[in-house]
Design a protein around this motif. Sequence first.
Motif, PDB file in Angstrom:
ATOM      1  N   ARG A 362       1.027   9.093   9.806  1.00 11.54           N
ATOM      2  CA  ARG A 362       0.655   9.903   8.656  1.00 11.54           C
ATOM      3  C   ARG A 362       1.857  10.576   7.999  1.00 11.54           C
ATOM      4  O   ARG A 362       1.686  11.388   7.100  1.00 11.54           O
ATOM      5  CB  ARG A 362      -0.356  10.973   9.075  1.00 11.54           C
ATOM      6  CG  ARG A 362      -1.714  10.421   9.417  1.00 11.54           C
ATOM      7  CD  ARG A 362      -2.684  11.533   9.797  1.00 11.54           C
ATOM      8  NE  ARG A 362      -2.729  12.596   8.826  1.00 11.54           N
ATOM      9  CZ  ARG A 362      -3.436  12.587   7.707  1.00 11.54           C
ATOM     10  NH1 ARG A 362      -4.164  11.515   7.396  1.00 11.54           N
ATOM     11  NH2 ARG A 362      -3.422  13.627   6.890  1.00 11.54           N
ATOM     12  N   ASN A 373       3.026   5.706   4.935  1.00 13.77           N
ATOM     13  CA  ASN A 373       2.027   6.737   4.653  1.00 13.77           C
ATOM     14  C   ASN A 373       2.675   8.111   4.551  1.00 13.77           C
ATOM     15  O   ASN A 373       3.672   8.396   5.215  1.00 13.77           O
ATOM     16  CB  ASN A 373       0.984   6.788   5.774  1.00 13.77           C
ATOM     17  CG  ASN A 373       0.143   5.543   5.858  1.00 13.77           C
ATOM     18  OD1 ASN A 373      -0.165   4.920   4.843  1.00 13.77           O
ATOM     19  ND2 ASN A 373      -0.235   5.165   7.078  1.00 13.77           N
ATOM     20  N   THR A 374       2.080   8.988   3.739  1.00 14.38           N
ATOM     21  CA  THR A 374       2.441  10.403   3.719  1.00 14.38           C
ATOM     22  C   THR A 374       1.159  11.224   3.850  1.00 14.38           C
ATOM     23  O   THR A 374       0.095  10.813   3.379  1.00 14.38           O
ATOM     24  CB  THR A 374       3.166  10.805   2.427  1.00 14.38           C
ATOM     25  OG1 THR A 374       2.256  10.702   1.310  1.00 14.38           O
ATOM     26  CG2 THR A 374       4.387   9.931   2.181  1.00 14.38           C
ATOM     27  N   LEU A 378      -2.344  10.518   1.787  1.00 12.43           N
ATOM     28  CA  LEU A 378      -3.508  10.206   2.613  1.00 12.43           C
ATOM     29  C   LEU A 378      -4.557  11.304   2.502  1.00 12.43           C
ATOM     30  O   LEU A 378      -5.758  11.034   2.419  1.00 12.43           O
ATOM     31  CB  LEU A 378      -3.095  10.040   4.069  1.00 12.43           C
ATOM     32  CG  LEU A 378      -2.292   8.795   4.441  1.00 12.43           C
ATOM     33  CD1 LEU A 378      -1.928   8.839   5.923  1.00 12.43           C
ATOM     34  CD2 LEU A 378      -3.056   7.521   4.129  1.00 12.43           C
ATOM     35  N   ALA A 415      -4.936   3.796   3.758  1.00 14.88           N
ATOM     36  CA  ALA A 415      -3.903   4.004   4.763  1.00 14.88           C
ATOM     37  C   ALA A 415      -3.284   2.671   5.141  1.00 14.88           C
ATOM     38  O   ALA A 415      -3.991   1.699   5.417  1.00 14.88           O
ATOM     39  CB  ALA A 415      -4.486   4.672   6.002  1.00 14.88           C
ATOM     40  N   ASP A 441      -1.397  -2.858   1.124  1.00 15.65           N
ATOM     41  CA  ASP A 441       0.038  -2.615   1.053  1.00 15.65           C
ATOM     42  C   ASP A 441       0.770  -3.918   1.364  1.00 15.65           C
ATOM     43  O   ASP A 441       0.727  -4.405   2.497  1.00 15.65           O
ATOM     44  CB  ASP A 441       0.412  -1.529   2.053  1.00 15.65           C
ATOM     45  CG  ASP A 441       1.874  -1.119   1.964  1.00 15.65           C
ATOM     46  OD1 ASP A 441       2.685  -1.899   1.436  1.00 15.65           O
ATOM     47  OD2 ASP A 441       2.206  -0.014   2.447  1.00 15.65           O
ATOM     48  N   PRO A 481      -0.688   0.470  -3.735  1.00 16.48           N
ATOM     49  CA  PRO A 481       0.360   0.828  -2.770  1.00 16.48           C
ATOM     50  C   PRO A 481       1.734   0.339  -3.215  1.00 16.48           C
ATOM     51  O   PRO A 481       1.887  -0.822  -3.605  1.00 16.48           O
ATOM     52  CB  PRO A 481      -0.090   0.124  -1.488  1.00 16.48           C
ATOM     53  CG  PRO A 481      -1.562  -0.052  -1.640  1.00 16.48           C
ATOM     54  CD  PRO A 481      -1.778  -0.294  -3.105  1.00 16.48           C
TER      55      PRO A 481
END
Length: 548
Positions: A362, A373-374, A378, A415, A441, A481
Motif C-alpha cells: 500500500r 500502489n500508494t 488506494l 490495487a 496495471d 493505472p
Amino acid sequence: MTMTILDLHGGFRRKGASFVPMGANYWPGSCGVEMLQAWPSDEIRRDLDLAAALGLNTIRYFARWDHLEPRLGSLDQRMVGRIAEFAGWCGERGLLAHPCLFVGFMSGGHFWPQGMAGRNPFSDPFLIERGAALVQAVAEHLRPHADHLLALDLGNEPSAIDAAASAGPVATAAWCSRMVATAKAALPGLLVCVGNDQNQVVGDRGWPFTAQADCDFLSMHGYPVPGWHPIPFDGMADPLAGDLLPAYTACARAFGPVLVQEFGTIIGNGPERMRVWLERTLDGCRAAGANGFLWWCLRDITARCHPYAKGGFEQRLGLLDAQGRPRPGTEPFWERLRTWSALPCPPPLPCGEVAIYWPASRDRRDPVTDVGNTSEALGQRLLSCWHALRTAGYAPVIARHDQTLPDLPLVNPGAAVGIDEARRLVAWVRQGGRLLWHGIDHATVGEDMEALLVARPIDHRLPQPVELPTAAGPVRCAAYPRQVCLEMDPGPAEVLARDPRGIPLAALSANGAGRILWSPALLDAAGAEPCNRLALAAWYREALARLI
C-alpha cells in the motif's frame, strides 16, 4: 481487581458483562490543552458529575508530554500524579478513564519537551528510553485505579506528526511494541492502544494497522470536513459524508477490534444536518464492528491560549452546550447511548455481502515489494467503492490479502498486485470465487495476471475519456493505472462494453469454477466526481448481478 478486558469478538467486558464505551473526549473548557498545569479541579469534577448524570460511561483525557517532562530526563511527578487523580475522580462517579499520553499534536498545535528539536521520538534511542520511562511511571501511578480504566492510549494522532512519517512503519512498530510491553509490565492486564485517525487508511504517515500489532485494539477518528479526506463531499447531508467513518472503521476491523475514539460534527449549529450525518455514521460504524464511541469533545473550549487562538472552531463542537445541556442535533448519539450501552451481546462481527480487497502493498517504501500502489490513491478508490456499494444496497466488508478470502463476491478497486498475490487470486477464483477487477496495471501483467483475467495484453494505448453505460447513465472515467490504457485480447470473454476505439472496456469470463469481470479503467476514481456516483453504484449493481 476487575479490569476491562476484550472478548473473542472484539467487544469490551467488565465484571463478566458486555460493555460498550459511550462517552466523550475531554479538556476543560476554561483552559483546554493547559489542563495539567492549570488543573481546574472544581471545574473538572463538575464536568465529570454532569457526564455521569447524563449517562456517559467513558472519558478520554490527555497529558501533554511537555507538561509531564518539561526538560528531557526528568519527569514531573506532580503532573504524572494528576493523570491518576483524574482517573480516581472518574472511578468515584462510575466512569471509565481512558488516559492518553504523548500528546505531541493536539487541535493543530505541536507540544514537545525542551531538547526535542530535530530529534525523532520514534527512532532516537534516548527519546525511546524517555518514552518508556514515562509510560512506566504513568502505569504505576494508575495501579490503584485499575478497576475503572478502559485502556491506556499511547498517543493522540501520531500519524499527524511528521516524525512518524519519516521514521516509517518499522520504527513505529518497534516503538509501539516497546511502549505496550512497558505498560503491561507495570500494570498487568492493562489494555493499550494508539489513538490514530483515517491516515491509517488514506495516508502513508508511518502508522499502518500492522505497526500496531501489539496493541489490544485499534482506534479510528473521523469528522465530516471535506478537506480532511481524499474524496470530496458536499456537507453533512451528503450520504458520502456518512459513509466515510464506517469505511475507515471497517478497514481497521479487518486488523483487530476497533474503538471509534474520536468523532463529532465539528460545527454544532446545524441540528438537522447533524442528525442526518450522525444516524448514517453511527449505524454504519456499528455495522462495521465498532465496539464504542467517544464524541469530540464534551465541552466547547472557551480558552484563548494556543492553539485555540488560531482555531476558533473548537468553541462550538462540544457534545454539551454552555449550560451543560445536550446540544441540539446530537440526539442520535444519545438515543444509541441508551440502546447500545445496555446491549447484553458483543458488537456484531461484520457480516457483509460483498468484500473489498486489501492488497499486500500500500506504499512505495520498500523497493522489493513496491508494485506502484500508494495509500492516498488506494484510499480514495476504496472510499468511492464503499460508498457505491452502500448506495447500490450492499453491505461491504474488507478482505485482507493475507487471510482466507471470504465466500463473497470480491471487488478490487484498482490495487496493483505482485505475481505471488495474483497466483493466490487465480487459485481462489478457479475454486469458485467471483472477482470484479477495476484497473489493469500494465507493469504487473505477466502469466499469473493473464491466467486471472483469462485475457492477454496486445497493446499499450493512450488513455481517453470513456463512458461505461449503466441504467442510471454512463460512468465517465479517464483514469488508468500509470496513465496507460492496456488493450486486452478478451479471448472467450463476453465483452460488455467497448470504448470508441473498440478496446474492451468491460469483459466477463469464466475461470475454472469461478468468474471474473474486469475493466482496464480505474472506474472507482470516477466516484470522486459527484456526478458519477449514482452511475457507479448502478454499475456495481449490474456487474455484481452478472457475477453472482
